[in-house]
Write a protein that holds these residues in place. Structure first.
Motif, short mmCIF file in Angstrom:
data_model
loop_
_atom_site.label_atom_id
_atom_site.label_comp_id
_atom_site.label_asym_id
_atom_site.label_seq_id
_atom_site.Cartn_x
_atom_site.Cartn_y
_atom_site.Cartn_z
N PRO A 323 -2.79 -10.07 -3.23
CA PRO A 323 -2.91 -8.65 -2.87
C PRO A 323 -4.32 -8.17 -3.14
CG PRO A 323 -1.95 -8.87 -5.04
CD PRO A 323 -2.16 -10.27 -4.53
N ARG A 324 -4.63 -6.97 -2.67
CA ARG A 324 -5.90 -6.34 -3.08
C ARG A 324 -5.83 -6.12 -4.58
NH1 ARG A 324 -7.01 -1.53 -2.14
NH2 ARG A 324 -9.28 -1.67 -2.28
N ASP A 327 -5.21 -2.58 -5.88
CA ASP A 327 -3.82 -2.14 -5.71
C ASP A 327 -2.91 -2.80 -6.74
OD1 ASP A 327 -4.65 -0.67 -3.54
OD2 ASP A 327 -4.04 -2.18 -2.06
N GLU A 330 -3.44 -1.29 -10.16
CA GLU A 330 -2.81 0.03 -10.19
C GLU A 330 -1.30 -0.09 -10.39
OE1 GLU A 330 -2.36 4.03 -7.35
OE2 GLU A 330 -3.67 2.37 -6.74
N MET A 331 -0.67 -1.05 -9.70
CA MET A 331 0.76 -1.26 -9.87
C MET A 331 1.09 -1.74 -11.28
SD MET A 331 3.41 -3.75 -7.81
CE MET A 331 3.23 -5.13 -8.92
N CYS A 364 3.95 -7.61 -5.03
CA CYS A 364 2.74 -6.98 -4.50
C CYS A 364 2.05 -7.84 -3.45
CB CYS A 364 1.77 -6.71 -5.66
SG CYS A 364 0.53 -5.46 -5.32
#
Length: 369
Positions: A323-324, A327, A330-331, A364
């Protein structure tokens, strides 16, 4: 006789440098006096850190000054400093003297001494050790040159041993077993810090890291020296060993070396004094943008967590697309604590256990969307 070269502007200082000099990557010796233009960021950090110390008077020794670039920048850009620009090479003296003259500095002194002799005779409030290669042969003398509660700065450019590519040399030079793979640069930095800690302890001195980082082709640590046997013992208590299972990605730490924890010893304490680093000002630096970027990373790293994860490591292990990272971090912060890290744009720190991290990564990954 004035040396022939070209004058460049770095930060707020003019510096005469050889026409042929390194501009990127690990520096190469070209001619008799060494200068690496890419190390301007390293010199920026020195200026920012010494300004942030805000000392009424600070005596500075640049042990291996070469052209004197760091010395004259400190003398010119950090208030209340008295700087000794030292180099064992007589070829360096015309460059240092000319750079002092160009900037009209009355607080910078050229010194043509063997640093081992210099530091047996004089002590300083700040000692900078930035050798070509490993600092190990010079470290004890640099410590002797540190006055009470001085700040010591040490650079290591022998990346291959510290990062585990030349493990035999790391064992011989640092008496440490390095970690290879995704954690190699954090491991290399923590081995350097461990080495500084062990050498300080021989003098009944401890350390508090102010800032430690990996960038470009080198490791760099700044430590506030703390005096006394108790400080030395407390510092040694922050050293430890690691186990890393490449098959499962499991890693664990131990204060003692055993069959399960063969890697190290490493410095397992914090890399930075984040409150102190937040006081850094980037004004007037050679690369203000890069300085701001790194300050943001340093001050937001989870510095109580040791050894990073890499999204490439997780993707390879789980056979899933990454994933990025922004991101994903943040998760992760919705389930625990996580941060980006200065070691790599694909690495992160977290306090979430691996058993919980893996399913979160699966969720994610773009493959699960």
């Amino acid at each position: 006789m004035s040396p022939e070269g070209s004058v460049i502007r770095e930060g707020g200082t003019d510096i005469l440098v050889p026409q042929r000099h390194s501009t990127h990557g690990p520096g190469k010796k070209m001619g008799t006096v060494f200068f690496n233009e890419q190390m301007s960021f390293n010199r920026d950090v020195s200026v920012m850190l010494l300004r942030a110390l805000n000392r009424e008077k600070l005596t500075v020794a640049d042990a291996m000054a070469a052209t004197g670039s760091r010395s004259v920048r400190i003398a010119n850009e950090v208030p209340n400093t008295e700087v000794v620009a030292n180099d064992i090479s007589s070829d360096a003296m015309p460059w240092i003297r000319r750079n002092i003259e160009i900037n009209s500095l009355s607080n910078c002194e050229a010194s043509n001494r063997d640093m081992h002799v210099l530091f047996s005779e004089r002590t300083f409030g700040y000692v900078d050790l930035d050798p070509f290669g490993s600092p190990v042969p010079f470290l004890q003398s640099a410590i002797r040159g540190c006055g009470r509660r001085a700040v010591l700065a040490v650079t290591a450019t022998d990346m291959a041993p510290l990062a585990g590519a030349h493990a035999v040399k790391c064992r011989r030079r640092y008496q440490c077993e390095p970690v290879r793979g995704y954690m190699c640069h954090e491991g290399g930095l923590r081995i350097l810090m461990c080495t500084v800690a062990r050498e300080l302890a021989k003098f009944d001195r401890g350390m508090r890291p102010l800032l430690s980082f990996y960038a470009d082709h080198y490791y760099r640590t700044y430590v506030q020296i703390e005096e006394g046997a108790k400080a030395a013992d407390a510092t040694l208590a922050r050293l430890g060993y690691m186990e890393y299972d490449t098959e499962t990605m499991e890693r664990s730490l131990s204060p003692v070396r055993d069959d399960r924890h063969p890697l190290g010893p490493f410095w397992l304490g914090p890399l930075h004094d984040q409150g102190f680093v937040r006081t850094f000002s980037t004004e007037g630096m050679a690369d203000e943008r890069r300085c701001r970027k790194y300050i943001d990373l340093w001050t937001n790293e989870l510095d109580d967590q040791v050894f990073v994860y890499d999204v490439s490591e997780l993707s390879s292990h789980l056979k899933m697309s990454p994933p990025r990272i922004a991101d994903f971090v943040e998760m992760l912060n919705q389930h625990g604590r996580a941060s980006l890290t200065h070691f790599s744009p694909t690495e992160f720190m977290t306090d979430i256990p691996l058993s919980d991290l893996i399913p979160l990564y699966r969720d994610c990954s773009p493959d699960s969307q």
